[in-house]
Design a protein around this motif. Structure first.
Motif, mmCIF file in Angstrom:
data_model
loop_
_atom_site.group_PDB
_atom_site.id
_atom_site.type_symbol
_atom_site.label_atom_id
_atom_site.label_comp_id
_atom_site.label_asym_id
_atom_site.label_seq_id
_atom_site.Cartn_x
_atom_site.Cartn_y
_atom_site.Cartn_z
ATOM 1 N N GLU A 77 0.832 -1.208 0.000
ATOM 2 C CA GLU A 77 0.000 0.000 0.000
ATOM 3 C C GLU A 77 0.865 1.257 0.000
ATOM 4 N N GLY A 124 -3.135 3.737 8.211
ATOM 5 C CA GLY A 124 -1.828 4.116 8.764
ATOM 6 C C GLY A 124 -0.625 3.535 8.038
ATOM 7 N N LEU A 125 -0.694 2.235 7.731
ATOM 8 C CA LEU A 125 0.468 1.589 7.128
ATOM 9 C C LEU A 125 0.764 2.147 5.738
ATOM 10 N N ASN A 276 -9.758 -4.496 3.837
ATOM 11 C CA ASN A 276 -9.649 -4.773 5.263
ATOM 12 C C ASN A 276 -8.228 -4.505 5.723
ATOM 13 N N ASP A 277 -8.092 -3.949 6.909
ATOM 14 C CA ASP A 277 -6.740 -3.686 7.398
ATOM 15 C C ASP A 277 -6.374 -4.660 8.513
ATOM 16 N N ASP A 278 -6.850 -5.894 8.374
ATOM 17 C CA ASP A 278 -6.297 -7.012 9.152
ATOM 18 C C ASP A 278 -6.166 -8.175 8.176
ATOM 19 N N ARG A 286 -5.305 -12.470 -2.773
ATOM 20 C CA ARG A 286 -4.455 -11.575 -1.984
ATOM 21 C C ARG A 286 -3.001 -12.068 -1.977
ATOM 22 N N HIS A 327 3.241 -8.280 4.398
ATOM 23 C CA HIS A 327 2.587 -8.386 3.088
ATOM 24 C C HIS A 327 3.576 -8.701 1.968
ATOM 25 N N HIS A 363 3.822 -3.978 12.297
ATOM 26 C CA HIS A 363 2.886 -2.890 12.594
ATOM 27 C C HIS A 363 1.729 -3.310 13.489
ATOM 28 N N GLU A 371 -0.220 -12.464 9.694
ATOM 29 C CA GLU A 371 -0.573 -13.152 8.452
ATOM 30 C C GLU A 371 -0.112 -14.601 8.441
ATOM 31 N N ASN A 470 7.489 5.908 14.415
ATOM 32 C CA ASN A 470 6.924 6.496 13.195
ATOM 33 C C ASN A 470 7.048 8.014 13.188
ATOM 34 N N TYR A 559 -10.863 -1.902 18.709
ATOM 35 C CA TYR A 559 -9.791 -1.536 19.649
ATOM 36 C C TYR A 559 -9.514 -0.033 19.668
ATOM 37 N N GLU A 658 -2.688 -0.272 19.922
ATOM 38 C CA GLU A 658 -2.311 0.561 18.775
ATOM 39 C C GLU A 658 -0.787 0.566 18.659
ATOM 40 N N ALA A 659 -0.262 0.056 17.553
ATOM 41 C CA ALA A 659 1.189 -0.063 17.436
ATOM 42 C C ALA A 659 1.854 1.303 17.610
ATOM 43 N N SER A 660 1.384 2.278 16.868
ATOM 44 C CA SER A 660 1.940 3.623 17.010
ATOM 45 C C SER A 660 0.843 4.675 16.924
ATOM 46 N N GLY A 661 0.141 4.674 15.779
ATOM 47 C CA GLY A 661 -0.709 5.794 15.438
ATOM 48 C C GLY A 661 0.164 6.840 14.771
#
Ligand code: 26M
Length: 822
Positions: A77, A124-125, A276-278, A286, A327, A363, A371, A470, A559, A658-661
């Motif tokens: 992405e 975010g990613l 989807n972001d999971d 995919r 990914h 992330h 994954e 980040n 979350y 949340e890993a970072s935000g």
């Protein structure tokens, strides 16, 4: 005087104007009477593109001549956002162009609005990847972004009757002036089939992959301009096409429709971004996308290497590859295959090169988001890669056995193959084993990775683990999106902060200056007025720019706790209903964000926000005190309007999730105060701005773990907290759903009976903290002081700082200066 600048490179206002009118005529085929806003946008875009090309070609020429060490950022992405405005900023001609356009009776802002943003990411990613490309170019680091040119990016979000509806994003509809196709560098990618083990003519043991499908990857290049440098790097995105010849047999045998069908199947590979972001779905298409862009990119890099007459043994010296999450992690097996099967390198040499090439960024802390691919599915698409992964696994587990003898449970925990039930390939394990560096995206996240998600790998390879907090680019998220604040800041401290964000600290000297405070407030006020106008136009709701703009904008996820924000809103509403004269600091609650199309709970929360908004915005009892707005289709363009207008930034995820935000950083940079938990980069933001300038609430990650371990019972909170009970009962009663008590039942029940994300445990702390926010806002001098200090102390969160850290500590790359001579 009298000298005519080159119409395609000249930067003077008159030359730019001439180029613009030329393009309108010769590219769009229009004269002014018939031109649409889009024609004007295109005419300007092509004029700016011409000015980029010179830098772009020079950059490529110098990198090629010098054989510079290059970063390859592999990401499924890239959430770039509109290019035109950003290029004007980075070329430092925004003001001139704005003036020239105005002289022709046009408005630059309106032209910029025309650009369909390339939304080739979820959140975010993908946006992080885009910020990193901006910083890499600005820091003059030779680099390539590699990814997929999705024909349809992230869907457009419509709201119908309060529900999210997804519309396909046809971003290429009117053409894309920012890209150039490079069909001469097309590559072939194999898929499916089986492997043959055989002995070649020289008696050597060889393995051949006999695929049952083949696709062609066509690269499309977009220039990525640095800020105030001549560097223009490349974002190279791959489109899948059917090869010209692969189905020749089908044509010969007369199966014309079958052959055309195959073509359609091939072209599906780059058709659509998964929204989807999971990683919940595990769809073969995919995995095909991931392998497709990784194989194209690695083959492209080998072409570049060979073109510079470097031997394959120098691959890791020429390139540092960063894996943006797992990914692209199949790259580990693909580079092994290319080196061994295609270029006949020994296993050990190939493995040494591979490990020295890759580094992996994680992330997520959600174990369910890691994954993994069913072995059967994986083997049916990538039979040779599965063999390579098995071999890697054998060798890796031998290493583990040596370091940790007689520890079978460790072996099964660490294996590249999950064999606890149905068998899966674990992509994070492949990435860890195949990389020399592994990083988290905020200090807390990296610590939790080491303690929990990647604990075994940390024990095995402690030296591989690093933190890289980040960052965000101040060019797009301040200079472009908040010109008034940029000008005020520059008037006080000069403009070097734009490339050296630490210098914002000099603003601290002005934090209590009454005149500066007033200017600061006026700019925020004007930005709020602009957002208010946008809200009136798009939602038909009138909001008060003197109220607190309290904003939560990000993807919808349980979350991230948008629902907790709603419980606060309903609580305030209940207080007013019970006590109509109560003093409440007026607030406008603004939400934005998309839900994954299959995420039922997230979509129901969107519906609930809109339902609560409908009731509250109509209720005369709360008039002038509460408004609730859901802004549809949150994307980069809208984000650029939102951050400058925010007073309060909601960063309220359950600690440890949340890993970072990165939105948290963009809000604070624009002078919003944060209400947040000790999660992700919030921890470091609070450290930087000072505890007294940050509204902290909620359990810590440690307390959340302890509570979960000792048996969390949300019902206790419900039973013992009258206001909380009233808020939940109000939702359950059908008050916001025309008496329908079923509609929001799943949301209420999930809190009462599970509450996986500890909303009820954090409820009172959040309400109390919001009370403090309301009080603080009443003292405008104090609020402004805090707001200035928040912006002044954001230096650490420039993506320039992040990228410098990656360059020095992971990639070992140096800047290359680009000159424009010749
Ligand atoms: C995976 C498989 C199949 C389909 C989609 C995916 C997928 C796509 C995007 C999974 C995750 C994706 O993005 C996750 C993400 O955006 N993570 C965020 O990354 C930011 C940058 O580091 C962090 O700031 C956020 O905390 C983190 O949630």
């Amino acid at each position: 005087e009298g000298y005519l600048e080159d119409g395609r490179t000249g930067m003077s206002p008159s030359t730019l104007k001439r180029a613009f009118l030329n393009n309108l005529f010769y590219v769009q085929g229009k004269f002014k009477a018939l031109a649409t806003p889009n024609d004007y946008y295109m005419a300007l875009a092509y004029a700016i593109r011409d000015r980029l090309l010179q830098r772009w070609i020079n950059t490529a020429a110098i990198y090629t001549a010098q054989g510079s060490r290059t970063v390859a950022y592999f990401s499924a992405e890239f959430l770039m956002g509109p290019h035109l405005g950003n290029n004007l900023i980075n070329l430092d001609i925004y003001k001139d162009v704005e003036k020239g356009i105005a002289e022709m009776g046009l408005n630059l802002g309106e032209l910029l609005e025309q650009e369909e943003e390339p939304g080739l990411g979820n959140g975010g990613l993908g946006r992080l990847a885009a910020c990193y490309l901006d910083s890499l170019a600005t820091l003059e680091i030779p680099s390539l972004g590699y990814g997929i040119r999705y024909e349809f990016g992230i869907f457009d979000q419509e709201i119908e009757d309060g529900w999210q509806v997804e519309i396909t994003d046809k971003w290429l509809r009117f053409g894309n002036p920012w890209e150039i196709a490079r069909p001469e560098w097309a590559v072939e990618v194999k898929l499916g089939g089986h492997t043959d083990h055989y002995v070649d003519d020289h008696g050597r043991y060889r393995i051949r992959w006999v695929p049952d499908q083949q696709v062609t990857g066509i690269p499309y290049d977009t220039p990525i301009l640095g800020c105030q440098t001549n560097t223009a790097n490349t974002l190279r995105l791959w489109t899948a096409e059917a090869p010209e010849s692969f189905n020749f047999n089908a044509f010969n045998s007369g199966d014309y429709l079958g052959a055309v069908y195959e073509k359609v199947v091939s072209e599906n590979i780059s058709k659509v971004l998964y929204p989807n972001d999971d990683s919940s779905q595990g769809k073969k298409l995919r995995l095909t996308q991931q392998y497709f862009f990784v194989s194209c990119s690695l083959q492209d890099m080998i072409r570049i290497l060979v073109g510079q007459e470097l031997p394959l043994e120098k691959f890791h010296e020429k390139f540092a590859v960063q894996l943006n999450d797992t990914h692209p992690a199949i790259a580990v097996a693909e580079l092994m295959r290319l080196l061994i099967d295609m270029h006949h390198m020994s296993w050990d040499s190939a493995w040494s090169i591979t490990q020295r090439t890759f580094a992996y960024t994680n992330h997520t802390l959600l174990p369910e988001a890691l994954e993994r691919w069913p072995v059967e599915l994986f083997g049916s698409l990538l039979p040779r890669h599965l063999e390579i992964i098995y071999e890697l696994n054998d060798r890796f587990l031998d290493e583990v056995r040596i370091k940790f003898p007689e520890d079978d449970s460790r072996l099964s925990r660490m294996s590249l193959i999950d064999e606890s039930g149905e068998r899966y390939v674990r992509m994070a394990h492949l990435a860890c084993v195949g990389s020399h560096a592994i990083n988290g995206v905020a200090a807390l996240h990296t610590e939790l990775l080491k303690q929990d998600v990647l604990y075994d790998f940390y024990q095995m390879y402690p030296g591989k683990f690093q933190n890289k907090t980040n960052g965000v680019t101040p060019r797009r998220f301040m200079v472009l999106s908040n010109p008034a604040l940029t000008e005020l800041v520059t008037s006080k401290i000069g403009d070097t902060w734009i490339k050296n964000l630490g210098e914002l600290q000099k603003l601290e000297a002005w934090a209590d200056n009454p005149e500066f405070q007033q200017q600061w407030r006026q700019i925020k006020q004007a930005n709020k007025q602009e957002l208010a106008a946008y809200i009136q136009k798009h939602n038909g709701i009138i909001v008060d720019p003197n109220s607190i703009f309290d904003i939560l904008a990000k993807r919808f996820h349980e979350y991230k706790r948008q629902y907790l924000d709603l419980l606060h809103i309903v609580t305030l509403y209940n207080r007013i209903k019970a006590n109509p004269d109560i003093e409440i600091t007026p607030r406008t609650f603004i939400f934005g964000g998309k839900a994954a199309p299959g995420y039922f709970m997230a979509k129901l929360i969107i519906k609930l926000i809109n339902s609560v908004a409908d009731v509250i915005n109509r209720d005369p009892d709360v008039r002038g005190r509460l408004k609730v707005v859901f802004l549809k289709n949150y994307n980069v363009k809208l984000a650029q309007r939102i951050y400058p207008a925010a007073d309060l930034s909601e960063q309220i995820s359950t600690a440890g999730k949340e890993a970072s935000g990165t939105g948290n950083m963009k809000f604070a940079l624009n002078g919003a105060l944060t209400i947040g938990t000790l999660d992700g980069a919030n921890v470091e933001i609070r450290e930087e701005v000072g505890a007294e300038n940050f509204f902290l609430f909620g359990l810590t990650a440690e307390q959340v773990y302890a509570k979960r371990a000792s048996g969390y019972n949300p019902m206790e909170y419900y039973n013992s907290n009258a206001e909380l009970r009233l808020a939940l009962d109000r939702i359950a009663s059908g008050f916001f759903s025309h008496g329908d008590t079923e509609l929001f039942k799943p949301l209420v029940d999930s809190l009462l009976h599970h509450d996986q994300y500890f909303l009820l445990a954090d409820y009172q702390s959040y309400i109390d903290c919001q009370e403090q926010v309301g009080l603080a806002y009443r003292d405008q001098d104090r609020w402004t002081h805090m707001s200035i200090l928040n912006a002044a102390r954001m230096g650490k969160f420039s993506s320039d700082r992040s990228i410098q850290d990656y360059c020095r500590e992971i990639w070992k790359v140096e800047p290359v200066t680009i000159t424009l001579e010749n």
